[in-house]
Design a protein around this motif. Structure first.
Motif, PDB file in Angstrom:
ATOM      1  N   PRO A 148       0.805  -1.236   0.000  1.00  0.00           N
ATOM      2  CA  PRO A 148       0.000   0.000   0.000  1.00  0.00           C
ATOM      3  C   PRO A 148       0.833   1.279   0.000  1.00  0.00           C
ATOM      4  O   PRO A 148       0.349   2.322  -0.458  1.00  0.00           O
ATOM      5  CB  PRO A 148      -0.829  -0.125   1.280  1.00  0.00           C
ATOM      6  CG  PRO A 148      -0.086  -1.105   2.137  1.00  0.00           C
ATOM      7  CD  PRO A 148       0.580  -2.051   1.201  1.00  0.00           C
ATOM      8  N   ASP A 149       2.049   1.208   0.493  1.00  0.00           N
ATOM      9  CA  ASP A 149       2.867   2.425   0.579  1.00  0.00           C
ATOM     10  C   ASP A 149       3.796   2.628  -0.600  1.00  0.00           C
ATOM     11  O   ASP A 149       4.307   3.738  -0.799  1.00  0.00           O
ATOM     12  CB  ASP A 149       3.698   2.414   1.871  1.00  0.00           C
ATOM     13  CG  ASP A 149       2.821   2.388   3.118  1.00  0.00           C
ATOM     14  OD1 ASP A 149       1.764   3.043   3.091  1.00  0.00           O
ATOM     15  OD2 ASP A 149       3.197   1.711   4.080  1.00  0.00           O
ATOM     16  N   THR A 150       4.037   1.576  -1.362  1.00  0.00           N
ATOM     17  CA  THR A 150       5.045   1.688  -2.423  1.00  0.00           C
ATOM     18  C   THR A 150       4.553   1.320  -3.814  1.00  0.00           C
ATOM     19  O   THR A 150       5.248   1.581  -4.793  1.00  0.00           O
ATOM     20  CB  THR A 150       6.260   0.795  -2.090  1.00  0.00           C
ATOM     21  OG1 THR A 150       5.822  -0.565  -1.931  1.00  0.00           O
ATOM     22  CG2 THR A 150       6.943   1.269  -0.807  1.00  0.00           C
ATOM     23  N   ALA A 151       3.380   0.702  -3.944  1.00  0.00           N
ATOM     24  CA  ALA A 151       2.908   0.272  -5.267  1.00  0.00           C
ATOM     25  C   ALA A 151       2.690   1.478  -6.172  1.00  0.00           C
ATOM     26  O   ALA A 151       1.992   2.424  -5.809  1.00  0.00           O
ATOM     27  CB  ALA A 151       1.628  -0.537  -5.134  1.00  0.00           C
ATOM     28  N   ARG A 152       3.280   1.447  -7.350  1.00  0.00           N
ATOM     29  CA  ARG A 152       3.169   2.560  -8.290  1.00  0.00           C
ATOM     30  C   ARG A 152       1.787   2.644  -8.917  1.00  0.00           C
ATOM     31  O   ARG A 152       1.381   3.695  -9.393  1.00  0.00           O
ATOM     32  CB  ARG A 152       4.221   2.414  -9.401  1.00  0.00           C
ATOM     33  CG  ARG A 152       5.657   2.331  -8.891  1.00  0.00           C
ATOM     34  CD  ARG A 152       6.079   3.621  -8.210  1.00  0.00           C
ATOM     35  NE  ARG A 152       7.398   3.530  -7.605  1.00  0.00           N
ATOM     36  CZ  ARG A 152       8.530   3.776  -8.241  1.00  0.00           C
ATOM     37  NH1 ARG A 152       8.520   4.100  -9.506  1.00  0.00           N
ATOM     38  NH2 ARG A 152       9.680   3.688  -7.597  1.00  0.00           N
ATOM     39  N   CYS A 153       1.067   1.525  -8.948  1.00  0.00           N
ATOM     40  CA  CYS A 153      -0.235   1.510  -9.625  1.00  0.00           C
ATOM     41  C   CYS A 153      -1.376   2.022  -8.746  1.00  0.00           C
ATOM     42  O   CYS A 153      -2.493   2.212  -9.231  1.00  0.00           O
ATOM     43  CB  CYS A 153      -0.557   0.104 -10.117  1.00  0.00           C
ATOM     44  SG  CYS A 153      -0.740  -1.130  -8.797  1.00  0.00           S
ATOM     45  N   THR A 154      -1.126   2.288  -7.464  1.00  0.00           N
ATOM     46  CA  THR A 154      -2.211   2.616  -6.531  1.00  0.00           C
ATOM     47  C   THR A 154      -2.970   3.870  -6.927  1.00  0.00           C
ATOM     48  O   THR A 154      -4.208   3.885  -6.934  1.00  0.00           O
ATOM     49  CB  THR A 154      -1.664   2.764  -5.103  1.00  0.00           C
ATOM     50  OG1 THR A 154      -1.105   1.512  -4.692  1.00  0.00           O
ATOM     51  CG2 THR A 154      -2.767   3.148  -4.137  1.00  0.00           C
ATOM     52  N   SER A 155      -2.262   4.937  -7.262  1.00  0.00           N
ATOM     53  CA  SER A 155      -2.961   6.185  -7.588  1.00  0.00           C
ATOM     54  C   SER A 155      -3.808   6.028  -8.846  1.00  0.00           C
ATOM     55  O   SER A 155      -4.888   6.616  -8.953  1.00  0.00           O
ATOM     56  CB  SER A 155      -1.967   7.335  -7.757  1.00  0.00           C
ATOM     57  OG  SER A 155      -1.069   7.066  -8.820  1.00  0.00           O
ATOM     58  N   TYR A 156      -3.334   5.215  -9.774  1.00  0.00           N
ATOM     59  CA  TYR A 156      -4.109   4.980 -10.999  1.00  0.00           C
ATOM     60  C   TYR A 156      -5.376   4.200 -10.687  1.00  0.00           C
ATOM     61  O   TYR A 156      -6.447   4.487 -11.229  1.00  0.00           O
ATOM     62  CB  TYR A 156      -3.248   4.232 -12.013  1.00  0.00           C
ATOM     63  CG  TYR A 156      -3.376   4.769 -13.416  1.00  0.00           C
ATOM     64  CD1 TYR A 156      -2.786   5.978 -13.767  1.00  0.00           C
ATOM     65  CD2 TYR A 156      -4.094   4.082 -14.389  1.00  0.00           C
ATOM     66  CE1 TYR A 156      -2.896   6.470 -15.053  1.00  0.00           C
ATOM     67  CE2 TYR A 156      -4.213   4.573 -15.668  1.00  0.00           C
ATOM     68  CZ  TYR A 156      -3.606   5.772 -15.998  1.00  0.00           C
ATOM     69  OH  TYR A 156      -3.739   6.265 -17.272  1.00  0.00           O
ATOM     70  N   LEU A 157      -5.260   3.222  -9.807  1.00  0.00           N
ATOM     71  CA  LEU A 157      -6.441   2.452  -9.400  1.00  0.00           C
ATOM     72  C   LEU A 157      -7.458   3.349  -8.705  1.00  0.00           C
ATOM     73  O   LEU A 157      -8.668   3.203  -8.908  1.00  0.00           O
ATOM     74  CB  LEU A 157      -6.038   1.313  -8.475  1.00  0.00           C
ATOM     75  CG  LEU A 157      -5.275   0.153  -9.108  1.00  0.00           C
ATOM     76  CD1 LEU A 157      -4.793  -0.791  -8.036  1.00  0.00           C
ATOM     77  CD2 LEU A 157      -6.146  -0.578 -10.118  1.00  0.00           C
TER      78      LEU A 157
END
Length: 202
Positions: free
Chosen positions: A112-121
């Motif tokens: 949750p703190d480092t995944a690059r795709c999170t903001s896109y999701l």
């Protein structure tokens, strides 16, 4: 008397730009809500085709039984649609996009703190991003980056799933399906996540 335009001498009025920024987030949430309601209605149609009872559908959708009954009544006079295959190995574009979405969600929740795709999701969830070819390509890039960054911590099945999805998106099938693209994506997303949940570590 006409309302005053916002000028430096009228500091209490909002500018159009300020109003647009303030409302943008609200509009995203409203739009996403409308889309989710439409998707839920289509899922009710799918569940009805499975032969599920209205009580079961109401429980699963967190709706009242009368509300479900109203939705189901719309489909009673329509010709039954062919049963939808639930095999993960399907090659139409919405199905592959849904699998990519599910893979990205699993990675995002794992890191949750480092995944690059999170903001896109998050942008997809709020309705700010659509499944356009350009946005799907960007999500693919972010997922691939996350797989590279966290390769030692993720089961090998994650990379295998990505490779299969990516190959399919590069050369999508022209197969036609009766279900809408949002329904196909939602089903594939869930099935992909379920498959990853049982993937053994390698």
């Amino acid at each position: 008397m006409a309302a005053e335009e916002n000028v430096p001498g009228n500091p209490e009025a909002l500018t159009e730009e300020q109003a647009a920024r303030m409302l943008a987030g609200m509009n995203d949430i409203i739009r996403a809500g409308d889309e989710m309601r439409a998707l839920r209605a289509e899922m009710i149609k799918l569940f009805t085709g499975f032969g599920w009872t209205q009580d079961k559908i109401a429980r699963l959708t967190d709706m009242s039984q009368p509300a479900v009954s109203k939705q189901v009544a719309k489909y009673r006079t329509a010709d039954p649609e062919p049963a939808m295959g639930l095999s993960l190995d399907q090659r139409d574009t919405p199905w592959l996009e849904g699998r990519l979405w599910g893979l990205a969600e699993e990675i995002s929740e794992s890191f949750p703190d480092t995944a690059r795709c999170t903001s896109y999701l998050n942008a997809i969830a709020r309705g700010r991003k659509r499944f356009t070819p350009q946005n799907v390509d960007e999500l693919r890039r972010l997922v691939e980056e996350d797989l590279r960054l966290h390769h030692s911590e993720l089961p090998g099945g994650y990379r295998d799933a990505y490779d299969e999805i990516s190959r399919g998106l590069d050369i999508p099938s022209k197969a036609t399906t009766t279900a809408s693209a949002p329904v196909r994506r939602a089903l594939a997303c869930r099935l992909q996540r379920d498959r990853l949940d049982i993937t053994p570590c390698t």
